[in-house]
Design a protein around this motif. Sequence first.
Motif, PDB file in Angstrom:
ATOM      1  N   ALA A  65       1.407   6.323 -14.166  1.00  0.00           N
ATOM      2  CA  ALA A  65       2.519   7.218 -14.804  1.00  0.00           C
ATOM      3  C   ALA A  65       3.185   7.842 -13.650  1.00  0.00           C
ATOM      4  N   THR A  66       2.366   8.595 -12.690  1.00  0.00           N
ATOM      5  CA  THR A  66       3.114   9.440 -11.767  1.00  0.00           C
ATOM      6  C   THR A  66       3.163   8.926 -10.291  1.00  0.00           C
ATOM      7  N   PHE A  67       2.376   7.809  -9.935  1.00  0.00           N
ATOM      8  CA  PHE A  67       2.660   7.252  -8.382  1.00  0.00           C
ATOM      9  C   PHE A  67       3.502   6.079  -8.722  1.00  0.00           C
ATOM     10  N   TYR A  68       4.212   5.810  -7.691  1.00  0.00           N
ATOM     11  CA  TYR A  68       5.098   4.604  -7.335  1.00  0.00           C
ATOM     12  C   TYR A  68       4.142   3.582  -7.193  1.00  0.00           C
ATOM     13  N   ILE A  69       4.498   2.305  -7.375  1.00  0.00           N
ATOM     14  CA  ILE A  69       3.862   1.160  -6.971  1.00  0.00           C
ATOM     15  C   ILE A  69       3.571   0.983  -5.628  1.00  0.00           C
ATOM     16  N   SER A  70       4.743   1.246  -4.834  1.00  0.00           N
ATOM     17  CA  SER A  70       4.420   0.896  -3.382  1.00  0.00           C
ATOM     18  C   SER A  70       3.569   2.160  -2.677  1.00  0.00           C
ATOM     19  N   ALA A 112      -0.474   2.624   4.201  1.00  0.00           N
ATOM     20  CA  ALA A 112      -2.056   2.537   4.813  1.00  0.00           C
ATOM     21  C   ALA A 112      -2.294   4.244   5.317  1.00  0.00           C
ATOM     22  N   GLU A 113      -1.440   4.811   5.413  1.00  0.00           N
ATOM     23  CA  GLU A 113      -1.431   6.333   5.869  1.00  0.00           C
ATOM     24  C   GLU A 113      -2.197   7.237   4.635  1.00  0.00           C
ATOM     25  N   HIS A 114      -3.197   7.960   5.157  1.00  0.00           N
ATOM     26  CA  HIS A 114      -3.520   8.951   4.174  1.00  0.00           C
ATOM     27  C   HIS A 114      -2.972  10.310   4.368  1.00  0.00           C
ATOM     28  N   ALA A 115      -1.869  10.479   3.365  1.00  0.00           N
ATOM     29  CA  ALA A 115      -1.140  11.840   3.660  1.00  0.00           C
ATOM     30  C   ALA A 115      -0.501  12.281   2.366  1.00  0.00           C
ATOM     31  N   GLU A 116       0.204  13.252   2.487  1.00  0.00           N
ATOM     32  CA  GLU A 116       1.057  13.765   1.246  1.00  0.00           C
ATOM     33  C   GLU A 116       2.777  13.393   1.392  1.00  0.00           C
ATOM     34  N   ARG A 172       2.795  13.693  -3.613  1.00  0.00           N
ATOM     35  CA  ARG A 172       1.843  12.748  -3.999  1.00  0.00           C
ATOM     36  C   ARG A 172       0.967  12.669  -2.938  1.00  0.00           C
ATOM     37  N   VAL A 173      -0.377  12.536  -3.058  1.00  0.00           N
ATOM     38  CA  VAL A 173      -1.643  12.311  -2.124  1.00  0.00           C
ATOM     39  C   VAL A 173      -1.897  10.966  -1.954  1.00  0.00           C
ATOM     40  N   LEU A 174      -1.349  10.267  -0.948  1.00  0.00           N
ATOM     41  CA  LEU A 174      -1.379   8.741  -0.750  1.00  0.00           C
ATOM     42  C   LEU A 174      -2.888   8.658  -0.092  1.00  0.00           C
ATOM     43  N   CYS A 218      -3.228  -7.972  -7.790  1.00  0.00           N
ATOM     44  CA  CYS A 218      -3.206  -7.331  -6.481  1.00  0.00           C
ATOM     45  C   CYS A 218      -2.953  -5.634  -6.688  1.00  0.00           C
ATOM     46  N   GLU A 219      -2.097  -5.225  -7.702  1.00  0.00           N
ATOM     47  CA  GLU A 219      -1.624  -4.011  -8.027  1.00  0.00           C
ATOM     48  C   GLU A 219      -2.818  -3.367  -8.665  1.00  0.00           C
ATOM     49  N   ALA A 220      -3.539  -4.014  -9.619  1.00  0.00           N
ATOM     50  CA  ALA A 220      -4.881  -3.520 -10.419  1.00  0.00           C
ATOM     51  C   ALA A 220      -5.904  -3.223  -9.397  1.00  0.00           C
ATOM     52  N   ILE A 221      -6.144  -4.135  -8.559  1.00  0.00           N
ATOM     53  CA  ILE A 221      -7.478  -4.295  -7.607  1.00  0.00           C
ATOM     54  C   ILE A 221      -7.130  -2.997  -6.884  1.00  0.00           C
ATOM     55  N   THR A 222      -5.906  -2.904  -6.119  1.00  0.00           N
ATOM     56  CA  THR A 222      -5.742  -1.751  -5.411  1.00  0.00           C
ATOM     57  C   THR A 222      -5.684  -0.262  -5.877  1.00  0.00           C
ATOM     58  N   ALA A 223      -5.166  -0.153  -7.091  1.00  0.00           N
ATOM     59  CA  ALA A 223      -5.044   0.917  -7.833  1.00  0.00           C
ATOM     60  C   ALA A 223      -6.530   1.159  -8.132  1.00  0.00           C
ATOM     61  N   SER A 224      -7.578   0.278  -8.444  1.00  0.00           N
ATOM     62  CA  SER A 224      -8.919   0.636  -8.935  1.00  0.00           C
ATOM     63  C   SER A 224      -9.565   1.415  -7.780  1.00  0.00           C
ATOM     64  N   VAL A 225      -9.234   1.339  -6.376  1.00  0.00           N
ATOM     65  CA  VAL A 225      -9.783   1.931  -5.442  1.00  0.00           C
ATOM     66  C   VAL A 225      -9.186   3.159  -4.873  1.00  0.00           C
ATOM     67  N   PHE A 226      -8.016   3.443  -5.381  1.00  0.00           N
ATOM     68  CA  PHE A 226      -7.149   4.359  -5.017  1.00  0.00           C
ATOM     69  C   PHE A 226      -7.582   5.802  -5.590  1.00  0.00           C
ATOM     70  N   PRO A 227      -8.152   6.914  -4.936  1.00  0.00           N
ATOM     71  CA  PRO A 227      -8.607   7.895  -5.712  1.00  0.00           C
ATOM     72  C   PRO A 227      -7.676   8.673  -6.481  1.00  0.00           C
ATOM     73  N   GLY A 228      -7.744   8.829  -7.490  1.00  0.00           N
ATOM     74  CA  GLY A 228      -6.876   9.757  -8.286  1.00  0.00           C
ATOM     75  C   GLY A 228      -5.516   8.951  -8.764  1.00  0.00           C
ATOM     76  N   TYR A 229      -5.526   7.568  -8.635  1.00  0.00           N
ATOM     77  CA  TYR A 229      -4.399   6.901  -8.766  1.00  0.00           C
ATOM     78  C   TYR A 229      -3.852   6.871 -10.246  1.00  0.00           C
TER      79      TYR A 229
END
Length: 215
Positions: free
Chosen positions: A32-37, A42-46, A50-52, A18-29
Amino acid sequence: MNATGLLWIAATVWYLLCEAITASVFPGYDYATFYISDLGVAEHAELQGRVLESQIPQVMNAGFIGAGLLFFVGLALLVPQLSASRLRVPMLVLGALYTAGITFVGLVPGSPSNVDNGLIVFHAAGAVAAIAAGNALSIVSVGPLRFLGAARRIGPVLGAIGFASAALLVAHVALPDGVWERGAVYTFMLWQLVVGALLLRGSKTPAERSPERRE
């Protein structure tokens, strides 16, 4: 085939997948620098620089919740088969805390809106509970899992590494937070995977061996 082994392997694979699939479509994820959570927001914000932009946060949150439930069911099946030990109850308590914690991480995302409305407290408490209880369980398991032989000693080693990583995460030193967070989380996942594989391979619990002694 040991049901606990199968459930624990499934829990680890489910979480990491689940982590790998979600990270693969998260732009710029960046692991090393982003948290797992961040993957479950769901929100797209800073947030804190970090740009979520998680595209499928439901997948990561299902990973958190599913991993916790699969682990606890496996633990509940295993504990009654262990030889008499004062640590059986602590193992169940720690397992319940881990499951509750990781479930809260999935149910209450670490989003900017939850920071503003105060619900982030439940997310943070869940993360702390999951990391602390998971690594503590790895450490105390060395007694109840003595039937696994020398392999059980991986628990205290991984648990200690997990706690050290958590301390360095809190201190924000040396390496990016994402590295230390994963050091604190993946240690428990690795312990779960190794023990699950040993059980699935055919290591018998004391309860399973006892009929052989009576013959």
